[in-house]
Every structure is written in structure tokens, then in C-alpha cells.
Design an enzyme around this catalytic site. Sequence first.
Site, mmCIF file in Angstrom:
data_model
loop_
_atom_site.group_PDB
_atom_site.id
_atom_site.type_symbol
_atom_site.label_atom_id
_atom_site.label_comp_id
_atom_site.label_asym_id
_atom_site.label_seq_id
_atom_site.Cartn_x
_atom_site.Cartn_y
_atom_site.Cartn_z
ATOM 1 N N GLY A 54 0.818 -1.190 0.000
ATOM 2 C CA GLY A 54 0.000 0.000 0.000
ATOM 3 C C GLY A 54 0.863 1.255 0.000
ATOM 4 N N GLY A 56 1.569 5.305 1.233
ATOM 5 C CA GLY A 56 1.465 5.950 2.534
ATOM 6 C C GLY A 56 2.664 5.666 3.430
ATOM 7 N N HIS A 57 3.606 4.828 2.922
ATOM 8 C CA HIS A 57 4.793 4.474 3.706
ATOM 9 C C HIS A 57 6.067 5.077 3.123
ATOM 10 C CE1 HIS A 57 2.079 1.655 5.523
ATOM 11 N NE2 HIS A 57 1.943 0.962 4.414
ATOM 12 N N LYS A 105 5.687 -8.054 2.391
ATOM 13 C CA LYS A 105 5.417 -7.815 3.809
ATOM 14 C C LYS A 105 4.212 -8.658 4.233
ATOM 15 C CE LYS A 105 5.049 -3.267 3.786
ATOM 16 N NZ LYS A 105 4.894 -3.161 2.312
ATOM 17 N N ASP A 110 -1.489 -8.574 0.773
ATOM 18 C CA ASP A 110 -0.192 -8.513 0.074
ATOM 19 C C ASP A 110 0.309 -9.914 -0.279
ATOM 20 O OD1 ASP A 110 -0.491 -5.992 1.505
ATOM 21 O OD2 ASP A 110 1.559 -5.548 0.914
ATOM 22 N N HIS A 219 -0.015 0.859 9.721
ATOM 23 C CA HIS A 219 -1.288 1.380 9.226
ATOM 24 C C HIS A 219 -2.137 1.866 10.386
ATOM 25 C CE1 HIS A 219 0.135 -1.987 6.712
ATOM 26 N NE2 HIS A 219 -0.078 -1.133 5.742
#
Lengths: 357, 208
Positions: A54, A56-57, A105, A110, A219
Site C-alpha cells: 500500500g 502511505g509508507h 510484507k 499482500d 497502518h
Amino acid sequence: MKKLINNPDDIIKEQLEGMQAAHPDLIKVNFEPYYITRAGGPVKGKVALISGGGSGHEPMHGGFVGHGMLHAACPGEVFTSPTPDQMHLAAKAADGGAGVLNIVKNYTGDVMNFEMAAELAMADGIKVQNIVIDDDIAVKDSLYTAGRRGVGSTVLIEKICGAASEEGYDLQSLSALCRTLNQNGRSMGMALTSCITPANGSPSFDIGDDEMEIGIGIHGEPGIQREKIKTVDEIAEMMTVSILEDAAYSRALKEWDFEKNEWVEREIVDEPFKKGDKVIAFVNSMGGTPVSELYGVYRKVAQVTEKFGVKIVRNLIGPYITALEMQGCSITLMKVDDSMIKLWDAPVKTPGLRWGV
Amino acid sequence: MLKKEHVISWLSESFSVLEENRQYLTQLDTAIGDADHGNNMYRGFKKVNEQLPALEGKDIGAVLKAVAMTLISTVGGASGPLYGTFFLQAATKCTGKDELTPQEVSVMFKAGLQGVKMRGKAQPGDKTMIDVLEPATTTLSELVEKGEPLDIAIKEAVSVAMEKLKETIPMIAKKGRASYLGERSKGHQDPGATSSMFILEAFSKAIS
């Protein structure tokens, strides 16, 4: 919510357009579907190292594409796994004839999406292995849940395995190195504030002005406990000791068996740290915590590891695997030997990590 | 015999029933998941439905493979790979075929089911789509072995599956996001098992 965005629906696209504009010498962004490869195209004869997850990291993973690290990265929507078609096309674009190693991960979506992507690539005749990273010691139980999450170790593994690929490791030896590094690494996170996903516009969880969440995921997943905030010395000591004293951890992870031609479960055990171990120490910001505070954390990590008899031989300090604007940090310790240290020191040239070149 | 026209109509029926029950599935998922199952399944099958005209005339294997690829690239989360795997594995048993005998239909469902079990590592009783797909597949193949016609066999499979779906309500989830709720997942019907039920019903409707 206050954010530097236009329309929440466009943030991934606009972020990637910005990355492409900033780093045309390093990366090439594909927009339909999204994936990022090295600017120079596939590297002939070298195993292609691919990761994704995802968004946002950032800078993980897209910011780690370049010489000495990843060959491709697949960004999903914010905090949402990318899909197999992205990963499959990224594998085709990055494969230099020596196969593909996917660094995955440990999150349910995922893992499944990368498995499908591996099958699609194998149907095209590309040799692929998936290695799952699960280093978050805040999750104790792997029997009734999806198990430990993949966090800080991922960054260190992408760097070291990227260097090993440049050295000419074949798919089997690169996979073995990746697996060993995952077994050698342990992490723990904490948060002072929540992150806000652009689509929701409100904090992902409520936390009081005087509280902190220990064991937070990247998250904003709940951790081990909610407590009153303490000094950085107390927090960093508690986290470092938890990592150093974490007992052996056993679980089954799926890998591709090239002889049986199917996915098999491998029983994998992480041995605890012991006196005399050499480690890379990684103090990471969740996005909202400044570097000045990270050094305060590192100061204590160094003291505690020394007392424990573990020697920090390299370190990484800064925001590398973030959770949007969340305030907080994570600590990762990874046991390394001399060959791994050499790979860590090897040149790297990516948008997010660069040395030796 | 299952003709390729039946397969096309199965897929379009699936879209209709998932469109109709979009809110319902999302409600079920709000209780024990992340409140997006109805929307995700709707988005995926809407895309499948749009592609159906282009798939007419293709063999059954090719149609199911195209459906799999569409679902894995549009549904997202864990449902995308799970349903994508079901259709992808089912497709491998129908390559180049324009029609299937009841025995071949049973083999197709078994392959799809095995794929989902392999992908998600779930067993019956874990409160997942397996709790519906497995008993339905078993019933279908038993009746087909006895020589029952396909439409009768699938009707019976659907009614068995319906009972099994209700049995997911008191279960404690052991896989997926709901597993983190532990005891709190009791008392809620599983959203994935429910969407699987809808797709089985659509199959029954398409061949009757």
C-alpha cells in the site's frame, strides 16, 4: 483534516508524477497500471528484486528503486495492497533473465496478491520466488491471526539484497539471504498520534493528548497496550529491551518449491539475540516525528544494546517506512555477519537512499 | 451439458445478484471486516459484465480465465485473489472446451475450490467462503456421480450451501481480518461465504 493535496482520488497518481519529474535519471513510472522500474530498463543477468505494498509508507517502496536496491516497486492505494496485474507487469518489465525475487510484507492481501503475481509470471516462463517479511514483535500469536507484520526489517533487507543482486547472487542464494535476514531482524513501533488516510479524512484511531500506543503497526493497527506517555529514555529502553529479549519465534511461511512445482509451507524459527551479536540498528520515524527526536531514541538504543552485549556495527536513522503523518517511531535490530555488512556498505543510488556513489 | 452460453449467463446473473445485494454484503462486512466487500464484488463483476459481449464465442476455459484476470485486477484486498484463483483454477480444467459434461463441471468446481483452499489456507469451520464452497462442491459431485442431471444436482448443492451459510453465524473467525476480533466475530454471517452463495445461486439460475 489539513493536507497538501488536491483531490484525495488523485494523490497516488500525482505523487508518482512528481517522483517521475524529480528522478528521471533513476526511475521510470508506468501509470496504467502503476509500477516503478529503474530508468535504464532490466539489468541483464541479475535477479530482479521487486517489492510493493500500500502507499502511505514513503519513501518505501518506490523511493528504493535504483542501483543497489530494488529493480521495481508496485504502489497500491493508500494502505491497500497492489493487485497481481501490476506486480506481474512489473516482473515482466524488470526481469533481466535471471528471475525475480518478490519481497512481501506479511499482510493477508499482500501475500495473496504476490502469490498470484508469481504464478502469472511463472506462466510466462519467468522464475520467481516470494519471501515474506514478518518482523513486528508486537504480534505474539501466529496461530489464530495472520501472524507478525512486515515492518522495519523490510528496508534493511531491500538494501542488502539489492546489493547482493548487483554482486550476481542467483535466485536461490538471494532468496536464502533474504530469508536469513528476515529471521535475523526484529522490530517494534509506537505512536503518539494517529495517521489520517486521505480517503477517510479523520484519524484512524483516537488517542489522548497524554497517551501513547506501544506496538503500533504501520497502518495504525492497534499494538500491545495504551499507556500514559513517558520520557524518550523510558520508551526507547522498553522497546529495545523487548526486541533484545524476544524469545524464539516459530511459524510457517509459504514459498515456491521449484522441484515440486507448488507452494509449500516452510517452518521457520527466529532465534533470539545473544551476547556478541553484531547488528544494524534502524531508528525510523512514522512520518510525523522529527529527526532530532529520533537521535534521542538512538542514544538510548545504543546504551541499552551495549549493556546487553550486542554491538551496533551500522545504523540508519530517519523516516524510511512511514505511516503518513503519524507521530511515533520504530526500532529495528538486525543481526548481521561480515558479508552482510559488506553488502550494506555497497553503493546505492535511489531517490530515498543513496551512498557510495 | 453445460454450454458456453450458460457460462456467459452465469456471469451476468452473478453480476445482477451482486449488484442487488451490494449494500447487504457491505453491511455484513461492516460488522466483522472493513466495510467494503459489497462494493468490491460489485466493482469486479461490473467489469466482468462489461466484458461479456467480447467473450461470446470464446471457449469456456478462455472465458473463465478472462474473468479471473478481471477479478484479480479490480476487486482488491483478499477477495480479489481468492475469487480470481477460483476462476483461474476452474479455467485450467476447461481449456479449449465449448461444453462440459456434468462430470467435467464437477471437476471444474473442485479445481476452483482447491485453488481457494490453497490460496487462503482456510478449512471448513474457519468462517470463510470455504464453508459454502466445499459442501456445495461435495454435494454437486456426489449427485453427478449418481447420474443426476446437472440442474437437479446444482439445485441440491445450493440448498445444502444455504444451510451451511447460516452455520457461519455462530462461528469464530480464524482467517482474514475478522480473525483479529476473536470471540467478537460470533453472531455475524460471513460476508465472503455469502457472496459465494450468491454466485452458486447464479449458476443454478443460469442452467435451469
